[in-house]
Design a protein around this motif. Structure first.
Motif: not given
Length: 343
Positions: A25-39
């Motif tokens: 998992i990793a935190a990624l930037p979006t236009e809204t807020v940063y998201g904690l992403a994973g499959n």
């Protein structure tokens, strides 16, 4: 320690994608807020997201895809309403709730037969999506209940050492989470206000209902249909109270309260009225976009051990982006609000 990667470096974008591709998992930037992403298709990875955040398991996640063409990977059908909204607002801060495919784990949807999906408007996030090759579940990259992160530094404050990496893409341009609309309801139903307004939704869809949870609390036994509906969210440690009414009346009322160390969260134009108090402004009352961008950073600024209560000024207007700002502040306050009496 969490690695700080930079979205401006192609090798760092590739490194973030590799973490996700390998089941991390990793935190990624979006236009809204940063998201904690994973499959999003791996229940074990989704469990790791919940664990890192300390998030309740009955709070569903949003699945992110690279384009509208990827929707059939996670939803059973793509109705005409979804295509119309995608044409109007994707990539962008709009999430649609649609019937899910069985490939989407129950842990993503909190056991619901629907899944919330969007295409983010951030090139680094979409580049990671394409390189990872899987849909990404990505709730806000913070500890559950705390103000959402709009910078990589916010993510590190909450999750340093709890996740492998954060990809720094700069401050988020919208600053509040995406609008969520349920397209399995007739008429469609707004579950969470965000960067796409209710008025914009109605311009495309016609009639759109507003879920009561937008302005009030869900019952304890209700399962939320969208993130951000059920629990106290977006909040500093100190209790928040929304103070409505004329600014002079509000300032007089706040000064009369027997708080040891109150903080005041207010509009730029109101700072002088609260002079002498611990004041944090979050944008102009006449510029809802500035309020949205500044809100979560301001809530984090007042999140200090010495603060005993936060008195917050909230937009009275419920139109456009004001509705999203008002929703987030009321959620931070657990819907506690008072109207300052006139002098």
């Amino acid at each position: 320690m969490t690695a700080l990667l930079h979205a401006s470096r192609p090798e760092d974008v590739a490194a973030a994608a590799a973490i996700l591709r390998d089941g991390g998992i990793a935190a990624l930037p979006t236009e809204t807020v940063y998201g904690l992403a994973g499959n999003a298709l791996d229940a074990g990875v989704v469990g790791a997201i919940y664990a890192a955040k300390g998030r309740p398991s009955d709070n569903p996640l949003i699945v992110h895809v690279a384009s509208v063409d990827d929707l059939p990977r996670v939803v059973r059908e793509v109705p005409a309403t979804a295509r119309a909204l995608a044409d109007a607002f994707w990539p962008g801060p709009l999430t649609m709730v649609l019937p899910r495919r069985d490939v989407v784990p129950d842990r993503v949807t909190a056991g619901l037969d629907t899944v919330a999906v969007r295409v983010p408007d951030h090139e680094a996030f979409r580049a990671v999506l394409r390189a990872a090759g899987v849909p990404l579940a990505a709730p806000s990259a913070n500890r559950a209940g705390s103000p959402s992160p709009t910078t990589a530094q916010h993510v590190l404050h909450d999750l340093d050492g709890r996740i492998p990496a954060v990809l720094d893409g700069g401050p988020c341009t919208v600053g509040v989470e995406s609008t969520v609309v349920d397209l399995t309801s007739t008429p469609p139903r707004l579950l969470r206000p965000g960067g796409v307004s209710l008025e914009q939704l109605r311009a495309v869809l016609g009639e759109v209902d507003v879920d009561p949870a937008v302005a009030g609390e869900l019952a304890p036994d209700q399962t939320p249909g969208s993130p951000g509906m059920k629990y106290r969210h977006y909040a500093p440690a100190a209790p928040v109270l929304v103070v409505e009414g004329d600014v002079a009346d509000a300032a007089a009322w706040v000064r009369a309260q027997p708080e040891r160390h109150p903080a005041v969260l207010c509009f730029d134009e109101e700072a002088d009225a609260f002079a002498g108090l611990d004041v944090v402004t979050y944008g102009s009352a006449t510029d809802p976009a500035s309020l949205a961008r500044g809100l979560f950073d301001a809530l984090r600024t007042v999140d200090r051990p010495e603060v005993t209560r936060v008195f917050a000024r909230c937009p009275a207007d419920d139109a456009g982006l004001y509705r999203a700002v008002r929703n987030r502040l009321l959620k931070a306050a657990a819907f506690r609000a008072v109207r300052a009496p006139g002098r």
